[in-house]
Enzyme design. Sequence first.
Site, PDB file in Angstrom:
ATOM      1  N   GLY A 143       0.776  -1.236   0.000  1.00 11.38           N
ATOM      2  CA  GLY A 143       0.000   0.000   0.000  1.00 11.38           C
ATOM      3  C   GLY A 143       0.805   1.281   0.000  1.00 11.38           C
ATOM      4  O   GLY A 143       0.277   2.345   0.343  1.00 11.38           O
ATOM      5  N   SER A 144       2.061   1.243  -0.379  1.00  8.72           N
ATOM      6  CA  SER A 144       2.847   2.491  -0.373  1.00  8.72           C
ATOM      7  C   SER A 144       2.349   3.456  -1.445  1.00  8.72           C
ATOM      8  O   SER A 144       2.313   4.670  -1.220  1.00  8.72           O
ATOM      9  CB  SER A 144       4.328   2.187  -0.552  1.00  8.72           C
ATOM     10  OG  SER A 144       4.617   1.703  -1.848  1.00  8.72           O
ATOM     11  N   ASN A 145       1.914   2.944  -2.583  1.00 10.11           N
ATOM     12  CA  ASN A 145       1.336   3.840  -3.596  1.00 10.11           C
ATOM     13  C   ASN A 145      -0.004   4.397  -3.120  1.00 10.11           C
ATOM     14  O   ASN A 145      -0.296   5.580  -3.319  1.00 10.11           O
ATOM     15  CB  ASN A 145       1.140   3.103  -4.921  1.00 10.11           C
ATOM     16  CG  ASN A 145       2.395   3.109  -5.770  1.00 10.11           C
ATOM     17  OD1 ASN A 145       2.720   4.094  -6.419  1.00 10.11           O
ATOM     18  ND2 ASN A 145       3.134   2.029  -5.715  1.00 10.11           N
ATOM     19  N   LEU A 182      -4.151  -7.285  -7.256  1.00 17.77           N
ATOM     20  CA  LEU A 182      -3.711  -8.450  -8.046  1.00 17.77           C
ATOM     21  C   LEU A 182      -4.815  -9.215  -8.738  1.00 17.77           C
ATOM     22  O   LEU A 182      -4.555 -10.144  -9.493  1.00 17.77           O
ATOM     23  CB  LEU A 182      -2.913  -9.401  -7.134  1.00 17.77           C
ATOM     24  CG  LEU A 182      -1.650  -8.785  -6.511  1.00 17.77           C
ATOM     25  CD1 LEU A 182      -0.882  -9.825  -5.717  1.00 17.77           C
ATOM     26  CD2 LEU A 182      -0.757  -8.163  -7.587  1.00 17.77           C
ATOM     27  N   LEU A 218      -8.083  -9.576 -11.398  1.00 15.03           N
ATOM     28  CA  LEU A 218      -8.636  -8.977 -12.615  1.00 15.03           C
ATOM     29  C   LEU A 218      -9.930  -8.247 -12.244  1.00 15.03           C
ATOM     30  O   LEU A 218     -10.731  -8.763 -11.456  1.00 15.03           O
ATOM     31  CB  LEU A 218      -8.935 -10.093 -13.617  1.00 15.03           C
ATOM     32  CG  LEU A 218      -9.172  -9.698 -15.081  1.00 15.03           C
ATOM     33  CD1 LEU A 218      -7.968  -8.982 -15.660  1.00 15.03           C
ATOM     34  CD2 LEU A 218      -9.519 -10.931 -15.913  1.00 15.03           C
ATOM     35  N   ASN A 259      -4.845   2.037 -13.547  1.00 16.58           N
ATOM     36  CA  ASN A 259      -3.880   1.124 -12.914  1.00 16.58           C
ATOM     37  C   ASN A 259      -2.461   1.595 -13.215  1.00 16.58           C
ATOM     38  O   ASN A 259      -2.223   2.326 -14.180  1.00 16.58           O
ATOM     39  CB  ASN A 259      -4.069  -0.308 -13.457  1.00 16.58           C
ATOM     40  CG  ASN A 259      -3.122  -1.302 -12.816  1.00 16.58           C
ATOM     41  OD1 ASN A 259      -2.946  -1.313 -11.607  1.00 16.58           O
ATOM     42  ND2 ASN A 259      -2.480  -2.124 -13.641  1.00 16.58           N
ATOM     43  N   HIS A 267       1.417  -0.058 -13.726  1.00 17.36           N
ATOM     44  CA  HIS A 267       2.176  -1.308 -13.868  1.00 17.36           C
ATOM     45  C   HIS A 267       3.666  -0.952 -13.807  1.00 17.36           C
ATOM     46  O   HIS A 267       4.103   0.001 -14.475  1.00 17.36           O
ATOM     47  CB  HIS A 267       1.836  -1.986 -15.203  1.00 17.36           C
ATOM     48  CG  HIS A 267       2.508  -3.308 -15.372  1.00 17.36           C
ATOM     49  ND1 HIS A 267       2.110  -4.430 -14.674  1.00 17.36           N
ATOM     50  CD2 HIS A 267       3.584  -3.667 -16.111  1.00 17.36           C
ATOM     51  CE1 HIS A 267       2.908  -5.440 -15.002  1.00 17.36           C
ATOM     52  NE2 HIS A 267       3.816  -5.000 -15.868  1.00 17.36           N
ATOM     53  N   ASP A 284      -3.496  -5.412 -17.903  1.00 18.28           N
ATOM     54  CA  ASP A 284      -2.427  -4.526 -18.424  1.00 18.28           C
ATOM     55  C   ASP A 284      -2.571  -4.177 -19.897  1.00 18.28           C
ATOM     56  O   ASP A 284      -1.582  -3.804 -20.534  1.00 18.28           O
ATOM     57  CB  ASP A 284      -1.058  -5.192 -18.200  1.00 18.28           C
ATOM     58  CG  ASP A 284      -0.816  -5.467 -16.730  1.00 18.28           C
ATOM     59  OD1 ASP A 284      -0.156  -6.482 -16.427  1.00 18.28           O
ATOM     60  OD2 ASP A 284      -1.303  -4.684 -15.883  1.00 18.28           O
ATOM     61  N   GLU A 305       6.939   5.676  -9.656  1.00 16.07           N
ATOM     62  CA  GLU A 305       5.533   5.481  -9.263  1.00 16.07           C
ATOM     63  C   GLU A 305       5.075   6.601  -8.345  1.00 16.07           C
ATOM     64  O   GLU A 305       4.032   7.227  -8.556  1.00 16.07           O
ATOM     65  CB  GLU A 305       5.365   4.134  -8.547  1.00 16.07           C
ATOM     66  CG  GLU A 305       5.626   2.950  -9.433  1.00 16.07           C
ATOM     67  CD  GLU A 305       5.616   1.635  -8.677  1.00 16.07           C
ATOM     68  OE1 GLU A 305       5.664   1.642  -7.432  1.00 16.07           O
ATOM     69  OE2 GLU A 305       5.532   0.596  -9.346  1.00 16.07           O
TER      70      GLU A 305
HETATM   71  C1  GRF Z   1       3.761  -1.344  -7.389  1.00 14.21           C
HETATM   72  O1  GRF Z   1       5.003  -1.776  -7.908  1.00 14.21           O
HETATM   73  C2  GRF Z   1       2.816  -1.072  -8.524  1.00 14.21           C
HETATM   74  O2  GRF Z   1       3.449  -0.622  -9.706  1.00 14.21           O
HETATM   75  C3  GRF Z   1       2.225  -2.417  -8.774  1.00 14.21           C
HETATM   76  O3  GRF Z   1       2.105  -3.038  -7.503  1.00 14.21           O
HETATM   77  C4  GRF Z   1       3.066  -2.455  -6.625  1.00 14.21           C
HETATM   78  C5  GRF Z   1       2.324  -1.936  -5.433  1.00 14.21           C
HETATM   79  O4  GRF Z   1       3.218  -1.593  -4.448  1.00 14.21           O
HETATM   80  N1  GRF Z   1       0.933  -2.319  -9.415  1.00 14.21           N
HETATM   81  P1  GRF Z   1       2.595  -0.908  -3.118  1.00 14.21           P
HETATM   82  O5  GRF Z   1       1.642  -1.913  -2.508  1.00 14.21           O
HETATM   83  O6  GRF Z   1       1.899   0.346  -3.540  1.00 14.21           O
HETATM   84  O7  GRF Z   1       3.782  -0.619  -2.228  1.00 14.21           O
END
Ligand code: GRF
Length: 191
Positions: A14-16, A87, A89, A104, A106, A147, A176
């Site tokens: 969940g860092s993003n 993860l 679909l 999304n 990737h 994707d 990201e």
């Molecule tokens: C990231 O590498 C993103 O590109 C991919 O899944 C990963 C998620 O990382 N879709 P986080 O859970 O946000 O740290």
Amino acid sequence: MKKYRLAIFASGNGSNAENIARHFSNHHSIEVALLLSNNSAAQALAKANALGIETIAFGKADFKEGGSVEQALVERGITHLILAGFLWLVPVFLIKRFPKRIINIHPALLPKFGGKGMYGRHVHEAVKMAGEQESGITIHIVNERFDEGQPLLQAKCELLPGDGVEEIASKVQELEYKHYPAAIERWIVGA
Ligand code: GRF
């Protein structure tokens, strides 16, 4: 209630998701209203809760037409879905309910190194094995196939011969964090 209400879907760290939530914490027209995960142990849930964002953990049975996930999105007036390390679909019924409103990210330069099973370090291992001299991110609209939706943005990073999977992951993750929130904002409210 703000004009645009985002629901983030995340399966892991969940860092993003956290980065996106912080970016929109005081935005005039966009707010992160909900974080959902198919993994009740996902760190993304704890990160969202720490930011005061409502969270929902769900299973396969909830993720179908008329199920609790769809109900939750509708009840909260969600306008856009953001996948951030999700993860599964996305089912067709959700794509139809949110046409061109699911996005999304990737961690590679699609169409290379994409598709089912290509996530996290699997992607960076494949990039390394292929001897690529660059990698990067692809932010795209989500359609019925992993994707393959319309790309919105790609950003690249140079790879050095000595870079291992960790170094590649770190360079990609930097892109990201730098690009995803702003790309979401442009996609929702225009340039
Ligand atoms: C990231 O590498 C993103 O590109 C991919 O899944 C990963 C998620 O990382 N879709 P986080 O859970 O946000 O740290």
